[in-house]
Design an enzyme around this catalytic site. Structure first.
Site, short mmCIF file in Angstrom:
data_model
loop_
_atom_site.label_atom_id
_atom_site.label_comp_id
_atom_site.label_asym_id
_atom_site.label_seq_id
_atom_site.Cartn_x
_atom_site.Cartn_y
_atom_site.Cartn_z
N ARG A 50 0.04 2.38 1.74
CA ARG A 50 -0.12 2.23 0.29
C ARG A 50 1.20 2.60 -0.40
NH1 ARG A 50 -5.84 5.50 0.53
NH2 ARG A 50 -7.10 3.82 1.42
N ASP A 52 4.31 2.96 -2.98
CA ASP A 52 4.31 3.34 -4.39
C ASP A 52 4.89 2.25 -5.27
OD1 ASP A 52 3.32 5.82 -3.65
OD2 ASP A 52 5.30 6.72 -3.51
N TYR A 110 10.87 3.27 7.80
CA TYR A 110 11.33 3.10 6.43
C TYR A 110 12.85 3.15 6.40
CZ TYR A 110 6.69 3.92 4.32
OH TYR A 110 5.38 3.84 3.93
N ARG A 197 11.08 9.52 -0.02
CA ARG A 197 11.92 9.62 -1.21
C ARG A 197 12.41 11.04 -1.44
NH1 ARG A 197 8.46 6.68 -5.74
NH2 ARG A 197 10.21 7.39 -7.05
#
Length: 325
Positions: A50, A52, A110, A197
């Protein structure tokens, strides 16, 4: 009824993330509408990650159930005609009806990209985080090495996360610089809310000299979000891939400040048993450590988790242990 798996790429700039919400368009919403129009059914996809608002993806995974006669491998071609240009299904295939993208062993990768130069590049403004002050990629790489392995990443999780367990295992954290682009690459078995992040923001603090690389280990062990750096902007983050790995390694060890244990899966195929030997464990860590190990053991098909500790043995069974999702 058949279950279809999609690999989905998207530019997340104009979306409020993956999951459907009331305050704006989402990737999940666009996929549901496109697939419903295509099949004439009411389709609801289930996503593996999910992401952002503003975050991009090259290889997110979604599944849905359908009675459509469209061949599974043709769904990617058919549905793309109903989707906006910034969402493209890369492939489609039929999977087992029991397959769930968030309930199987997988590795997610990522990348966080930082454009490090005196002035912005307008052609890359939507896919990179711009920083004009010099960043030392070598120092960032040293700091990143402390994050590899199984750790409690509470310091790198935003408030509002509702997960039961904040422990995750990172298999790779690297920092590479090519020209004016710095790429932080992370591969792990799962990530917390805003974890990548916040890691990126923390490594950038190291890169600009705000604190030494060794402080990242202190931040990690402090288990306090206030110790870590700021959350980096969403536009620099891309979910590169989700790779399902099937069975986990036959033996696997974890060791950090609080725990030291080994998992042995050599009896999984013959006896449906996974063994866990605990050499050291803080009392506060024991229950969730066993739950994590049991969850993966049961996903692999085990019926029992055998725990050995200080010469004693304890058996946990699928029906008697409450394993987190």
């Amino acid at each position: 009824m058949k279950r279809i798996k999609l690999v989905v790429a998207y530019d997340g700039t104009d979306y409020c993330g993956w999951q459907i919400q009331e305050n704006g368009p989402t990737i999940e919403e666009k996929l549901n509408k496109a697939l419903s129009r295509l099949t004439g059914e009411e389709i609801h996809v289930q996503g593996a990650s999910r992401t952002d608002a503003g975050v991009h993806a090259l290889g997110n995974i979604a599944v849905f159930d359908t009675e459509s006669r469209i061949p599974p491998e043709k769904f990617c071609y058919a549905v793309n005609g109903w989707l906006p240009d910034d969402i493209v299904v890369q492939s489609s295939q039929e999977v087992s009806p029991s397959y769930h993208p968030r309930k199987c062993n997988s590795l997610k990768t990522y990348e966080y990209k930082i454009l490090n130069r005196p002035f912005p590049d307008p052609t890359r403004r939507l896919t990179c985080c711009f920083r004009h002050w010099p960043l030392d990629a070598g120092q960032m790489e040293k700091a990143a090495s402390y994050l590899v392995g199984e750790h409690d990443f509470s310091s790198f999780c935003s408030a509002g996360s509702q997960v039961e367990d904040t422990v995750r295992r990172l298999h790779e954290v690297s920092v590479e610089k090519e020209g004016d682009m710095i790429t932080i690459r992370l591969t792990g078995d799962g990530f917390l809310y805003n974890m990548v992040r916040i890691i990126a923001g923390t490594l950038m603090e190291v890169g600009r000299g705000a604190y030494p690389p060794e402080q990242v280990e202190e931040i990690l062990n402090g288990r306090d979000r206030r110790l870590a750096g700021p959350k980096a902007p969403a536009e620099g983050l891309t979910l590169v891939s989700i790779r399902h790995i099937g069975a986990l390694p036959v033996t696997e060890s974890s060791c950090n400040k609080w725990i030291d244990y080994t998992v042995d899966r050599s009896r999984l195929e013959t006896d449906k048993v996974v063994a866990m030997e605990i050499r050291r464990c803080e009392a506060s860590e024991r229950e969730r450590m066993i739950k994590r190990t049991a969850k993966h053991a049961f996903w692999d098909g085990a019926q029992e988790l055998l725990v050995r500790e200080d010469g004693r043995e304890e058996i946990f069974r699928r029906k008697t242990i409450d394993t987190p999702e």
